[in-house]
Design a protein around this motif. Structure first.
Motif, PDB file in Angstrom:
ATOM      1  N   TYR A  89       0.837  -1.190   0.000  1.00 30.20           N
ATOM      2  CA  TYR A  89       0.000   0.000   0.000  1.00 30.20           C
ATOM      3  C   TYR A  89       0.876   1.246   0.000  1.00 30.20           C
ATOM      4  O   TYR A  89       1.826   1.351   0.769  1.00 30.20           O
ATOM      5  CB  TYR A  89      -0.945   0.003   1.216  1.00 30.20           C
ATOM      6  CG  TYR A  89      -1.960  -1.104   1.129  1.00 30.20           C
ATOM      7  CD1 TYR A  89      -3.171  -0.918   0.467  1.00 30.20           C
ATOM      8  CD2 TYR A  89      -1.689  -2.358   1.666  1.00 30.20           C
ATOM      9  CE1 TYR A  89      -4.096  -1.942   0.359  1.00 30.20           C
ATOM     10  CE2 TYR A  89      -2.604  -3.397   1.561  1.00 30.20           C
ATOM     11  CZ  TYR A  89      -3.799  -3.180   0.903  1.00 30.20           C
ATOM     12  OH  TYR A  89      -4.712  -4.205   0.780  1.00 30.20           O
ATOM     13  N   GLN A  90       0.547   2.154  -0.925  1.00 29.65           N
ATOM     14  CA  GLN A  90       1.278   3.410  -0.986  1.00 29.65           C
ATOM     15  C   GLN A  90       0.856   4.314   0.171  1.00 29.65           C
ATOM     16  O   GLN A  90      -0.047   3.995   0.940  1.00 29.65           O
ATOM     17  CB  GLN A  90       1.031   4.079  -2.340  1.00 29.65           C
ATOM     18  CG  GLN A  90       1.607   3.296  -3.510  1.00 29.65           C
ATOM     19  CD  GLN A  90       1.400   3.967  -4.853  1.00 29.65           C
ATOM     20  OE1 GLN A  90       0.552   4.843  -4.997  1.00 29.65           O
ATOM     21  NE2 GLN A  90       2.167   3.549  -5.847  1.00 29.65           N
ATOM     22  N   ARG A  92      -0.908   6.904   0.624  1.00 28.27           N
ATOM     23  CA  ARG A  92      -2.312   7.290   0.790  1.00 28.27           C
ATOM     24  C   ARG A  92      -3.257   6.099   0.674  1.00 28.27           C
ATOM     25  O   ARG A  92      -4.451   6.265   0.446  1.00 28.27           O
ATOM     26  CB  ARG A  92      -2.684   8.373  -0.220  1.00 28.27           C
ATOM     27  CG  ARG A  92      -1.875   9.647  -0.040  1.00 28.27           C
ATOM     28  CD  ARG A  92      -2.304  10.750  -0.976  1.00 28.27           C
ATOM     29  NE  ARG A  92      -1.434  11.905  -0.831  1.00 28.27           N
ATOM     30  CZ  ARG A  92      -1.578  12.854   0.086  1.00 28.27           C
ATOM     31  NH1 ARG A  92      -2.571  12.773   0.950  1.00 28.27           N
ATOM     32  NH2 ARG A  92      -0.743  13.872   0.143  1.00 28.27           N
ATOM     33  N   LYS A  94      -3.293   3.564  -1.561  1.00 29.78           N
ATOM     34  CA  LYS A  94      -3.541   2.967  -2.871  1.00 29.78           C
ATOM     35  C   LYS A  94      -2.845   1.606  -2.954  1.00 29.78           C
ATOM     36  O   LYS A  94      -1.637   1.513  -2.745  1.00 29.78           O
ATOM     37  CB  LYS A  94      -3.017   3.893  -3.976  1.00 29.78           C
ATOM     38  CG  LYS A  94      -3.220   3.332  -5.379  1.00 29.78           C
ATOM     39  CD  LYS A  94      -2.607   4.260  -6.437  1.00 29.78           C
ATOM     40  CE  LYS A  94      -2.749   3.686  -7.832  1.00 29.78           C
ATOM     41  NZ  LYS A  94      -2.140   4.548  -8.862  1.00 29.78           N
ATOM     42  N   GLU A 107      -0.115  -2.386 -13.816  1.00 32.03           N
ATOM     43  CA  GLU A 107      -0.645  -1.245 -13.089  1.00 32.03           C
ATOM     44  C   GLU A 107      -2.168  -1.372 -13.062  1.00 32.03           C
ATOM     45  O   GLU A 107      -2.793  -1.778 -14.051  1.00 32.03           O
ATOM     46  CB  GLU A 107      -0.257   0.062 -13.798  1.00 32.03           C
ATOM     47  CG  GLU A 107       1.229   0.287 -13.950  1.00 32.03           C
ATOM     48  CD  GLU A 107       1.872   0.847 -12.690  1.00 32.03           C
ATOM     49  OE1 GLU A 107       1.127   1.274 -11.781  1.00 32.03           O
ATOM     50  OE2 GLU A 107       3.113   0.860 -12.627  1.00 32.03           O
ATOM     51  N   ASN A 109      -6.082   0.105 -10.921  1.00 29.26           N
ATOM     52  CA  ASN A 109      -6.761   0.977  -9.976  1.00 29.26           C
ATOM     53  C   ASN A 109      -8.236   0.594  -9.946  1.00 29.26           C
ATOM     54  O   ASN A 109      -8.791   0.135 -10.942  1.00 29.26           O
ATOM     55  CB  ASN A 109      -6.579   2.441 -10.372  1.00 29.26           C
ATOM     56  CG  ASN A 109      -6.899   3.414  -9.242  1.00 29.26           C
ATOM     57  OD1 ASN A 109      -7.553   4.420  -9.446  1.00 29.26           O
ATOM     58  ND2 ASN A 109      -6.448   3.114  -8.036  1.00 29.26           N
ATOM     59  N   PRO A 126       1.425   4.408 -15.046  1.00 31.94           N
ATOM     60  CA  PRO A 126       0.535   4.716 -13.923  1.00 31.94           C
ATOM     61  C   PRO A 126      -0.877   5.020 -14.420  1.00 31.94           C
ATOM     62  O   PRO A 126      -1.056   5.752 -15.406  1.00 31.94           O
ATOM     63  CB  PRO A 126       1.188   5.950 -13.298  1.00 31.94           C
ATOM     64  CG  PRO A 126       2.625   5.864 -13.682  1.00 31.94           C
ATOM     65  CD  PRO A 126       2.641   5.242 -15.049  1.00 31.94           C
ATOM     66  N   GLY A 128      -5.218   5.652 -13.194  1.00 40.09           N
ATOM     67  CA  GLY A 128      -6.204   5.931 -12.151  1.00 40.09           C
ATOM     68  C   GLY A 128      -7.593   5.906 -12.747  1.00 40.09           C
ATOM     69  O   GLY A 128      -7.792   6.287 -13.904  1.00 40.09           O
ATOM     70  N   LYS A 180      -5.516   9.857  -8.488  1.00 43.17           N
ATOM     71  CA  LYS A 180      -5.313   8.464  -8.081  1.00 43.17           C
ATOM     72  C   LYS A 180      -4.163   7.835  -8.862  1.00 43.17           C
ATOM     73  O   LYS A 180      -3.421   7.014  -8.331  1.00 43.17           O
ATOM     74  CB  LYS A 180      -6.608   7.665  -8.267  1.00 43.17           C
ATOM     75  CG  LYS A 180      -7.690   8.036  -7.258  1.00 43.17           C
ATOM     76  CD  LYS A 180      -8.983   7.288  -7.503  1.00 43.17           C
ATOM     77  CE  LYS A 180      -8.866   5.839  -7.083  1.00 43.17           C
ATOM     78  NZ  LYS A 180     -10.149   5.108  -7.268  1.00 43.17           N
ATOM     79  N   THR A 182      -1.507   9.456  -9.955  1.00 42.15           N
ATOM     80  CA  THR A 182      -0.249  10.029  -9.453  1.00 42.15           C
ATOM     81  C   THR A 182       0.006   9.678  -7.992  1.00 42.15           C
ATOM     82  O   THR A 182       1.123   9.833  -7.508  1.00 42.15           O
ATOM     83  CB  THR A 182      -0.247  11.566  -9.583  1.00 42.15           C
ATOM     84  OG1 THR A 182      -1.326  12.100  -8.800  1.00 42.15           O
ATOM     85  CG2 THR A 182      -0.415  11.983 -11.039  1.00 42.15           C
ATOM     86  N   GLY A 183      -1.045   9.231  -7.282  1.00 44.08           N
ATOM     87  CA  GLY A 183      -0.914   8.926  -5.864  1.00 44.08           C
ATOM     88  C   GLY A 183      -1.103  10.128  -4.967  1.00 44.08           C
ATOM     89  O   GLY A 183      -0.918  10.039  -3.749  1.00 44.08           O
ATOM     90  N   ASP A 184      -1.484  11.282  -5.540  1.00 48.06           N
ATOM     91  CA  ASP A 184      -1.729  12.482  -4.742  1.00 48.06           C
ATOM     92  C   ASP A 184      -3.133  12.437  -4.142  1.00 48.06           C
ATOM     93  O   ASP A 184      -4.020  11.751  -4.642  1.00 48.06           O
ATOM     94  CB  ASP A 184      -1.581  13.736  -5.603  1.00 48.06           C
ATOM     95  CG  ASP A 184      -0.151  13.928  -6.081  1.00 48.06           C
ATOM     96  OD1 ASP A 184       0.768  13.626  -5.299  1.00 48.06           O
ATOM     97  OD2 ASP A 184       0.043  14.360  -7.226  1.00 48.06           O
TER      98      ASP A 184
END
Length: 241
Positions: A89-90, A92, A94, A107, A109, A126, A128, A180, A182-184
């Motif tokens: 898990y990243q 945030r 994800k 990859e 999501n 990547p 999302g 999502k 980018t993981g931000d």
């Protein structure tokens, strides 16, 4: 680019994900009890514990269905059983594939709303996905003023009330799909500019090379997929157990 709700096909048995493809899976989270039990048996101990923390049974069942089916889908690409899929898990939260799968580029999501889920899969970039059920929002303009850029807010305000709802959620899904990927976090929503109109597809107004796809997975739903450095070979599958 947009996709209507009539192009979701059964996935082929010899499923292949080419480097230039995005596969988007439409998932019905309303599963019968026997199927839910089978899916629950594929979850890890931390996922089972997380499912148990949901207050409402419906939310617990949707989580089990979403995670179990995600494992089933990824297992098909990896050639392993759903129970053998492992996640890290990243920052945030994800999920990404565990380090043991580092030599396999995959990859993915997942997003869900009101009993429907979407899973987007790609093998190189990547990605999302965000899915939203279009629903009345009493604070729609206030949310838009808080999270949208001035020109987005003004475009929304120029529309009739019945157009505003759909356009609001189109903006929201496009921004969140990118964040999502980018993981931000959602705190960055107002920094992601999206250009769209009621009749024109959305585009990300950013310097990096990203592609954005809008989807209509069912009536009263909108969704978006964002992917880095990409062309446009999109395939939409309907998940069938």
């Amino acid at each position: 680019m947009t996709a209507s709700n009539d192009i979701w096909l059964p996935a082929p048995t010899d499923l292949t994900l080419l480097p230039d493809e995005i596969h988007v899976w439409r998932i019905d989270l309303e599963q019968p009890e026997t199927q839910l039990q089978n899916l629950a048996a594929t979850l890890s101990s931390d996922e089972t514990a997380r499912a148990g923390r949901f207050y409402f049974q419906e939310h617990r069942q949707h989580f089990i269905a979403g995670r179990g089916i995600l494992r089933t889908i990824l297992g098909r690409y990896l050639g392993i059983q759903p129970l053998q899929v492992q996640f890290n898990y990243q920052q945030r939260g994800k999920p990404v594939l565990a380090d043991k799968f580092a030599d396999i580029r995959l990859e993915f999501n997942l997003s869900h709303s009101q009993g429907l889920g979407l899973c987007a899969v790609n093998c190189t970039h990547p990605i999302g996905v965000d899915l939203e059920y279009i629903r009345p929002m009493s604070d729609l303009e206030a949310l838009a003023k808080r999270f949208f850029l001035p020109r987005e807010y003004e475009m929304l305000r120029s529309l009739s009330p019945n157009q505003q709802q759909k356009v609001f959620f189109r903006y929201w899904t496009c921004k969140e799909a990118y964040l999502k990927a980018t993981g931000d976090g959602l705190s960055q929503l107002e920094q992601v500019e999206v250009s769209l109109t009621p009749t024109e597809p959305a585009k990300l107004q950013i310097t990096e090379d990203w592609s954005l796809f809008e989807l209509v997975p069912a009536n009263n739903y909108v969704a978006a997929v964002a992917i880095a450095n990409y062309g446009c070979n999109l395939k939409c599958w309907q998940y069938e157990s």
